[in-house]
Design an enzyme around this catalytic site. Structure first.
Site, mmCIF file in Angstrom:
data_model
loop_
_atom_site.group_PDB
_atom_site.id
_atom_site.type_symbol
_atom_site.label_atom_id
_atom_site.label_comp_id
_atom_site.label_asym_id
_atom_site.label_seq_id
_atom_site.Cartn_x
_atom_site.Cartn_y
_atom_site.Cartn_z
ATOM 1 N N ARG A 1 -0.889 3.357 -15.626
ATOM 2 C CA ARG A 1 0.527 3.438 -16.015
ATOM 3 C C ARG A 1 0.615 3.137 -17.505
ATOM 4 N NH1 ARG A 1 4.398 0.703 -11.437
ATOM 5 N NH2 ARG A 1 3.182 1.275 -9.610
ATOM 6 N N HIS B 1 -4.635 -5.879 -3.281
ATOM 7 C CA HIS B 1 -3.422 -5.210 -2.815
ATOM 8 C C HIS B 1 -3.857 -3.830 -2.334
ATOM 9 C CE1 HIS B 1 0.896 -3.822 -3.044
ATOM 10 N NE2 HIS B 1 0.220 -2.690 -2.961
ATOM 11 N N GLU C 1 5.628 -17.583 2.487
ATOM 12 C CA GLU C 1 4.371 -17.027 3.000
ATOM 13 C C GLU C 1 3.217 -17.874 2.531
ATOM 14 O OE1 GLU C 1 3.837 -12.951 1.675
ATOM 15 O OE2 GLU C 1 5.060 -12.191 3.308
ATOM 16 N N LYS C 2 2.160 -17.863 3.306
ATOM 17 C CA LYS C 2 0.932 -18.464 2.826
ATOM 18 C C LYS C 2 0.476 -17.613 1.644
ATOM 19 C CE LYS C 2 -3.465 -20.222 4.428
ATOM 20 N NZ LYS C 2 -3.182 -21.530 3.789
ATOM 21 N N GLY D 1 9.671 -5.063 -7.438
ATOM 22 C CA GLY D 1 9.202 -5.089 -8.819
ATOM 23 C C GLY D 1 8.528 -6.402 -9.208
ATOM 24 N N ARG E 1 10.186 4.864 0.126
ATOM 25 C CA ARG E 1 10.461 5.879 -0.904
ATOM 26 C C ARG E 1 9.138 6.441 -1.398
ATOM 27 N NH1 ARG E 1 8.416 2.563 -4.934
ATOM 28 N NH2 ARG E 1 8.984 0.396 -4.605
ATOM 29 N N LYS F 1 9.245 -16.314 -1.566
ATOM 30 C CA LYS F 1 9.582 -14.927 -1.925
ATOM 31 C C LYS F 1 11.032 -14.588 -1.608
ATOM 32 C CE LYS F 1 6.303 -11.800 -1.012
ATOM 33 N NZ LYS F 1 5.264 -11.015 -0.272
ATOM 34 N N ILE G 1 -2.198 -15.901 -0.107
ATOM 35 C CA ILE G 1 -3.576 -15.459 0.118
ATOM 36 C C ILE G 1 -4.255 -15.487 -1.249
ATOM 37 C CG2 ILE G 1 -5.054 -13.611 1.030
ATOM 38 C CD1 ILE G 1 -3.145 -14.798 3.149
ATOM 39 N N ASN H 1 7.576 0.092 1.540
ATOM 40 C CA ASN H 1 8.414 0.731 0.533
ATOM 41 C C ASN H 1 8.888 2.067 1.077
ATOM 42 O OD1 ASN H 1 8.231 -1.340 -1.365
ATOM 43 N ND2 ASN H 1 6.286 -0.564 -2.124
HETATM 44 P P1 ADP Z 1 5.791 0.798 -7.015
HETATM 45 O O1 ADP Z 1 4.774 0.281 -6.110
HETATM 46 O O2 ADP Z 1 6.279 2.162 -6.663
HETATM 47 O O3 ADP Z 1 5.514 0.583 -8.440
HETATM 48 P P2 ADP Z 1 7.802 -1.132 -7.553
HETATM 49 O O4 ADP Z 1 8.445 -2.049 -6.575
HETATM 50 O O5 ADP Z 1 6.968 -1.737 -8.631
HETATM 51 O O6 ADP Z 1 7.007 -0.120 -6.690
HETATM 52 O O7 ADP Z 1 8.970 -0.287 -8.231
HETATM 53 C C1 ADP Z 1 9.054 1.097 -8.478
HETATM 54 C C2 ADP Z 1 9.900 1.341 -9.687
HETATM 55 O O8 ADP Z 1 11.166 0.770 -9.553
HETATM 56 C C3 ADP Z 1 9.277 0.757 -10.933
HETATM 57 O O9 ADP Z 1 9.567 1.599 -12.003
HETATM 58 C C4 ADP Z 1 9.969 -0.581 -11.041
HETATM 59 O O10 ADP Z 1 9.987 -1.040 -12.369
HETATM 60 C C5 ADP Z 1 11.339 -0.246 -10.509
HETATM 61 N N1 ADP Z 1 11.916 -1.379 -9.789
HETATM 62 C C6 ADP Z 1 11.563 -1.888 -8.619
HETATM 63 N N2 ADP Z 1 12.342 -2.910 -8.251
HETATM 64 C C7 ADP Z 1 13.210 -3.067 -9.228
HETATM 65 C C8 ADP Z 1 14.297 -3.952 -9.444
HETATM 66 N N3 ADP Z 1 14.621 -4.862 -8.590
HETATM 67 N N4 ADP Z 1 15.000 -3.811 -10.569
HETATM 68 C C9 ADP Z 1 14.687 -2.862 -11.452
HETATM 69 N N5 ADP Z 1 13.685 -2.002 -11.307
HETATM 70 C C10 ADP Z 1 12.956 -2.096 -10.220
HETATM 71 P P1 ADP Z 2 7.494 -6.528 -4.388
HETATM 72 O O1 ADP Z 2 8.580 -6.232 -3.387
HETATM 73 O O2 ADP Z 2 7.993 -7.200 -5.601
HETATM 74 O O3 ADP Z 2 6.609 -5.362 -4.616
HETATM 75 P P2 ADP Z 2 5.407 -7.656 -2.681
HETATM 76 O O4 ADP Z 2 5.739 -8.463 -1.494
HETATM 77 O O5 ADP Z 2 4.978 -6.247 -2.436
HETATM 78 O O6 ADP Z 2 6.637 -7.686 -3.685
HETATM 79 O O7 ADP Z 2 4.299 -8.398 -3.545
HETATM 80 C C1 ADP Z 2 3.935 -7.983 -4.830
HETATM 81 C C2 ADP Z 2 2.555 -8.522 -5.175
HETATM 82 O O8 ADP Z 2 2.527 -9.952 -5.102
HETATM 83 C C3 ADP Z 2 1.458 -8.070 -4.229
HETATM 84 O O9 ADP Z 2 0.913 -6.835 -4.601
HETATM 85 C C4 ADP Z 2 0.444 -9.204 -4.374
HETATM 86 O O10 ADP Z 2 -0.317 -9.048 -5.548
HETATM 87 C C5 ADP Z 2 1.325 -10.416 -4.536
HETATM 88 N N1 ADP Z 2 1.593 -11.039 -3.219
HETATM 89 C C6 ADP Z 2 2.653 -10.847 -2.422
HETATM 90 N N2 ADP Z 2 2.588 -11.601 -1.298
HETATM 91 C C7 ADP Z 2 1.441 -12.304 -1.390
HETATM 92 C C8 ADP Z 2 0.803 -13.285 -0.566
HETATM 93 N N3 ADP Z 2 1.336 -13.727 0.566
HETATM 94 N N4 ADP Z 2 -0.374 -13.791 -0.997
HETATM 95 C C9 ADP Z 2 -0.921 -13.408 -2.154
HETATM 96 N N5 ADP Z 2 -0.380 -12.501 -2.974
HETATM 97 C C10 ADP Z 2 0.799 -11.946 -2.612
HETATM 98 MG MG MG Z 3 5.446 -4.394 -3.199
#
Ligand code: ADP
Ligand code: ADP
Ligand code: MG
Length: 451
Positions: free
Chosen positions: A338, A208, A200-201, A164, A292, A158, A203, A290
């Protein structure tokens, strides 16, 4: 409370903030790009200022221009919404320097939690369970293999700066690590200009589950139950609900308290979300925080009756939370779909669903243009029912009523999910779309042909 705030965002979240401000008699200054000149928030804000071109880097991401506008218009604070500058610590710092309140946590907290690997370390220190993985960053695929041999396969590589759903790749055995590492790195560099990776492992097929928290500057922190966001496509959320079918009162309390702990560990203020993955044995692990307001915040609002944007404004202006933990009651069941546009274009006709228990957050109107420059999410349909089934039935009716011509959307796909037996039973996890997405899309296309 603030007198005038600047909104550094667009679309439905800009409308959501404007609506709250109108209710509270707070004036709004909206910054917008040339692409959004005819948009709904431009019409409803008290003052709208065009700050640049359609490209986000030439408008919504222009930190200095936005700060100058806030100063020139006498704004007390800036609400960043989500996306864009919402998790940009530099921007929050610039606000602080200019004596403008950033409606969110401090720049220090944003940068601490924005680095997902460092955030995990902090959580571990404060006894919040985290997914097993590397201690810190992994700098090469050889090192990743070493760590993977310790934590066991499958693994997930990761991006530390990820968001996103981007910058992460799975590896099920040693032979897959090299390409997973390289692909994750390339995506992380192109999306976040930061190639730092951790491991990360993986899962397997988890849920989620995330916990909404509110924290004020007087040390009060509360949790507002969970959201189940397991229906995802490419690690991006599509459908969210609250409460989760997988969580009983006991686990809700445990995860809620872990989330409060996480917030206290980083001296968090404002609204925030602590994200966990929950495995099939009922173990939960922190993945990220997050810092925000989130896209899916309305489902929590619908089951708690608490206006999260109002609380954000209260907290940022130095007031205490309106609620104590014991005031928070989860009542009924809420679901959000959505609605994403499949392409840019002009909306020729629009009818949005409404009625008892139905809420639509959008900035759509007949004649509006969907720009190719921004996120494809154009609306959120949120329903509340007395039970989960009641909410599902209400969502079906709402999606049937949602009429939109001019651009293709995913609303029919969402509709099909509302009939899927596994979704109905609640026996789904983050693999749902991978398992059933193709079949649902094909079914949808077949039935269109018949029409
Ligand atoms: P949430 O759980 O609120 O959906 P997200 O991480 O998916 O959190 O992002 C929230 C919003 O910001 C979404 O509209 C997503 O498309 C946008 N977003 C998040 N990360 C990025 C990124 N790295 N570049 C562009 N848009 C992003
Ligand atoms: P982002 O910052 O893009 O939102 P997250 O770390 O929140 O990234 O992970 C986004 C999604 O990816 C999670 O909702 C889950 O579905 C999957 N994911 C992330 N980490 C793991 C994990 N260690 N094992 C399994 N699924 C994961
Ligand atoms: Mg996330």
């Amino acid at each position: 409370m603030f007198k005038r705030i600047l909104i550094a965002n667009r679309g439905e979240i800009a409308m959501r903030i404007i609506r709250c401000c109108r209710m509270l008699d707070i004036e709004t200054v909206l910054v917008y790009s040339t692409a959004d000149k005819d948009s709904l928030p431009v019409q409803f804000a008290n003052i709208a200022v065009c700050i640049g071109n359609a490209k986000a880097s030439e408008s919504y991401l222009l930190e200095d221009r936005i700060i100058e506008t806030a100063l020139a218009k006498g704004c007390d604070a800036i609400h960043p919404g989500f996306g864009f500058l919402s998790e940009n610590a530099e921007f929050a710092k610039k606000c602080e320097k200019n004596a403008i309140v950033f409606i969110g946590p401090s720049s220090k907290v944003i940068s601490m939690m924005g680095n997902k690997d460092a955030a995990k370390k902090l959580m571990k220190k404060h006894k919040v369970p985290v997914v097993p993985g590397s201690e810190g960053l992994v700098s090469s695929y050889e090192e990743a293999i070493k760590v993977a041999n310790k934590v066991g396969y499958p693994i997930l590589i990761k991006a530390a700066a990820g968001g996103g759903g981007r910058g992460m790749r799975k590896a099920f055995n040693e032979s897959e690590v090299k390409s997973a590492f390289e692909e994750a790195k390339a995506e992380a560099l192109s999306c976040f200009a930061n190639g730092d990776l951790y491991l990360e492992k993986l899962i397997l097929n988890p849920h989620h589950i995330e916990v909404q928290i509110l924290a004020d500057s007087h040390g009060n922190v509360i949790y507002l139950g969970e959201r189940d966001c397991s229906i995802q496509r490419r690690n991006q959320k599509l459908i969210e609900e609250s409460p989760s079918k997988k969580i009983d009162d006991d686990l809700r309390k445990k995860m809620g308290e872990a989330a409060v702990n996480a917030a206290k560990a980083c001296k968090y203020t404002n609204a925030g979300t602590v994200e966990f993955v929950l495995d099939h044995e009922g173990n939960f692990y922190f993945i990220e925080m997050n810092t925000r307001i989130q896209v899916e915040h309305p489902v929590t609002e619908m089951v708690t009756g608490i206006d999260l944007i109002h609380e954000q404004l209260r907290i940022a202006s130095g007031m205490k939370l309106s609620y104590k933990q014991e005031d928070v009651k989860i009542s009924g069941h809420a679901i959000e779909c959505r609605i994403n546009a499949g392409s840019p274009g002009k909306i020729d006709f629009l009818h949005l669903p409404a009625g008892f228990g139905v809420r639509v957050d959008s900035a759509l109107f007949t004649g509006c243009e969907i720009s190719p420059h921004y996120d494809p999410m154009i609306a959120k349909v949120i329903v509340r029912g007395t039970s989960r089934l009641d909410a599902i039935k209400r969502m079906r009716a709402a999606l049937e009523e949602f009429l939109i011509d001019g651009v293709p959307t995913n609303k029919d796909l969402q509709y099909l999910v509302m009939y899927h037996p596994d979704f109905l039973k609640g026996s789904f996890d983050t693999s749902f779309m991978e398992l059933h997405g193709k079949e649902l899309v094909e079914f949808n296309e077949e039935s269109r042909k018949e029409l």
